[in-house]
Design an enzyme around this catalytic site. Structure first.
Site, PDB file in Angstrom:
ATOM      1  N   LYS A   1       0.824  -1.222   0.000  1.00 20.33           N
ATOM      2  CA  LYS A   1       0.000   0.000   0.000  1.00 20.33           C
ATOM      3  C   LYS A   1       0.854   1.267   0.000  1.00 20.33           C
ATOM      4  O   LYS A   1       0.620   2.169  -0.778  1.00 20.33           O
ATOM      5  CB  LYS A   1      -0.844   0.098   1.284  1.00 20.33           C
ATOM      6  CG  LYS A   1      -1.961  -0.858   1.437  1.00 20.33           C
ATOM      7  CD  LYS A   1      -2.838  -0.469   2.622  1.00 20.33           C
ATOM      8  CE  LYS A   1      -2.144  -0.366   3.964  1.00 20.33           C
ATOM      9  NZ  LYS A   1      -1.603  -1.606   4.504  1.00 20.33           N
TER      10      LYS A   1
ATOM     11  N   ARG B   1      -9.370   1.906   8.843  1.00 21.55           N
ATOM     12  CA  ARG B   1      -9.008   0.522   9.186  1.00 21.55           C
ATOM     13  C   ARG B   1     -10.096  -0.157  10.000  1.00 21.55           C
ATOM     14  O   ARG B   1      -9.934  -1.320  10.352  1.00 21.55           O
ATOM     15  CB  ARG B   1      -7.737   0.530  10.023  1.00 21.55           C
ATOM     16  CG  ARG B   1      -6.468   0.130   9.267  1.00 21.55           C
ATOM     17  CD  ARG B   1      -5.338   0.346  10.234  1.00 21.55           C
ATOM     18  NE  ARG B   1      -4.160  -0.398  10.024  1.00 21.55           N
ATOM     19  CZ  ARG B   1      -3.036   0.109   9.499  1.00 21.55           C
ATOM     20  NH1 ARG B   1      -3.000   1.321   9.031  1.00 21.55           N
ATOM     21  NH2 ARG B   1      -1.958  -0.628   9.445  1.00 21.55           N
TER      22      ARG B   1
ATOM     23  N   ARG C   1      11.738  -5.530   5.447  1.00 17.65           N
ATOM     24  CA  ARG C   1      11.435  -4.150   5.045  1.00 17.65           C
ATOM     25  C   ARG C   1      12.264  -3.148   5.842  1.00 17.65           C
ATOM     26  O   ARG C   1      12.457  -3.302   7.035  1.00 17.65           O
ATOM     27  CB  ARG C   1       9.948  -3.903   5.299  1.00 17.65           C
ATOM     28  CG  ARG C   1       9.503  -2.501   5.041  1.00 17.65           C
ATOM     29  CD  ARG C   1       8.039  -2.466   4.834  1.00 17.65           C
ATOM     30  NE  ARG C   1       7.295  -2.456   6.086  1.00 17.65           N
ATOM     31  CZ  ARG C   1       6.002  -2.164   6.140  1.00 17.65           C
ATOM     32  NH1 ARG C   1       5.338  -1.904   5.039  1.00 17.65           N
ATOM     33  NH2 ARG C   1       5.380  -2.153   7.288  1.00 17.65           N
TER      34      ARG C   1
ATOM     35  N   ARG D   1      11.316  -1.276  11.289  1.00 13.39           N
ATOM     36  CA  ARG D   1      10.233  -0.916  12.204  1.00 13.39           C
ATOM     37  C   ARG D   1      10.095  -1.935  13.311  1.00 13.39           C
ATOM     38  O   ARG D   1      10.168  -3.133  13.081  1.00 13.39           O
ATOM     39  CB  ARG D   1       8.913  -0.809  11.441  1.00 13.39           C
ATOM     40  CG  ARG D   1       8.688   0.541  10.857  1.00 13.39           C
ATOM     41  CD  ARG D   1       7.503   0.577   9.945  1.00 13.39           C
ATOM     42  NE  ARG D   1       6.288   0.005  10.510  1.00 13.39           N
ATOM     43  CZ  ARG D   1       5.110   0.045   9.899  1.00 13.39           C
ATOM     44  NH1 ARG D   1       4.999   0.634   8.728  1.00 13.39           N
ATOM     45  NH2 ARG D   1       4.055  -0.492  10.461  1.00 13.39           N
TER      46      ARG D   1
ATOM     47  N   ARG E   1      -0.777  -7.936  13.910  1.00  8.00           N
ATOM     48  CA  ARG E   1      -1.265  -6.968  12.917  1.00  8.00           C
ATOM     49  C   ARG E   1      -2.162  -7.652  11.882  1.00  8.00           C
ATOM     50  O   ARG E   1      -3.162  -7.089  11.448  1.00  8.00           O
ATOM     51  CB  ARG E   1      -0.072  -6.261  12.261  1.00  8.00           C
ATOM     52  CG  ARG E   1       0.610  -5.307  13.230  1.00  8.00           C
ATOM     53  CD  ARG E   1       2.001  -4.929  12.779  1.00  8.00           C
ATOM     54  NE  ARG E   1       2.008  -4.124  11.582  1.00  8.00           N
ATOM     55  CZ  ARG E   1       3.037  -4.063  10.732  1.00  8.00           C
ATOM     56  NH1 ARG E   1       4.133  -4.767  10.950  1.00  8.00           N
ATOM     57  NH2 ARG E   1       2.960  -3.316   9.659  1.00  8.00           N
TER      58      ARG E   1
END
Ligand code: AMP
Length: 214
Positions: free
Chosen positions: A13, A88, A127, A160, A171
């Site tokens: 996204k 969300r 990531r 992160r 998550r």
């Protein structure tokens, strides 16, 4: 143009919303980025949000709704915006719909990036993000030119704190329980476009551009 991006953590996204921002020349608004900035600055909102975020849980609706509606009032949003990571929950989607209906500026397109969960863990643990908001890379799939450094500003890239496996699972659960119902919410409104996210970044970008008429 007002566009929403939906998709599980790691679906791309953020990457795709940033690309569309350049193509449409309207800002990409990421509640995750805004919240991380608030945490970094140590603001009141940051203090309230930090513990939810580091646990991989959703920040309470009223905090996130106030944050994004305030951001959307800024001048750079007058020509539209791309929402990345908001809404969300159904309560957030309803609050957004009400706020936009009040100014007769409804969302025109909702892009859902669909991808199987088992492909996402590897994407997320590898990531690395630029702390100055210049985007994200992946240690294997999309490495920066200089190892560990942002291609744009040279800053050290960050891993992160919620991109570790146990937080990732939390998550995903939040996505399944709270966010997936939005697929039906926007299908009912007739503006959902489903994009297969398990492809080359460029192919996904092209399909999204077609879906929004860019
Ligand atoms: P993201 O960068 O979009 O993956 O968001 C990182 C974290 O910020 C999430 O795991 C949540 O803790 C929080 N967050 C971001 N957007 C929202 C939202 N719309 N509602 C609730 N929490 C959010």
């Amino acid at each position: 143009m007002r566009v929403i991006f939906l998709g599980p953590p790691g679906s791309g996204k953020g990457t795709q919303a940033k690309r569309l921002q350049s193509a449409l020349n309207i800002p990409q608004l990421s509640t995750g980025d805004l919240l991380r900035e608030a945490v970094r600055k140590g603001s009141e909102l940051g203090k309230q949000a930090a513990e939810f975020m580091s646990a991989g849980k959703l920040v309470p609706d009223q905090l996130v709704i106030a944050l994004i509606l305030t951001r959307m009032e800024q001048d750079d949003c007058s020509g539209g915006f791309i929402l990345d990571g908001f809404p969300r929950t159904l309560a957030q989607a309803q609050a957004l719909e009400d706020a936009l209906a009040a100014v007769s500026k409804p969302v025109q397109r909702v892009i859902e990036i669909r991808i199987e969960q088992d492909k996402l863990v590897e994407r997320l643990v590898g990531r690395r993000i630029c702390p100055n908001g210049h985007g994200e890379w992946h240690i294997r799939f999309n490495p920066p030119k200089q190892e560990g450094r942002c291609d744009t500003c040279g800053e050290a890239l960050e891993h992160r704190d919620d991109d570790h496996e146990e937080k990732i699972i939390t998550r995903f659960e939040a996505y399944r329980k709270d966010t997936e119902p939005l697929v039906q919410f926007y299908t009912d409104r007739g503006n959902l476009a489903v994009i297969d996210g398990d492809r080359d970044i460029e192919d996904v970008t092209r399909e999204i551009a077609t879906a929004v008429g860019a």
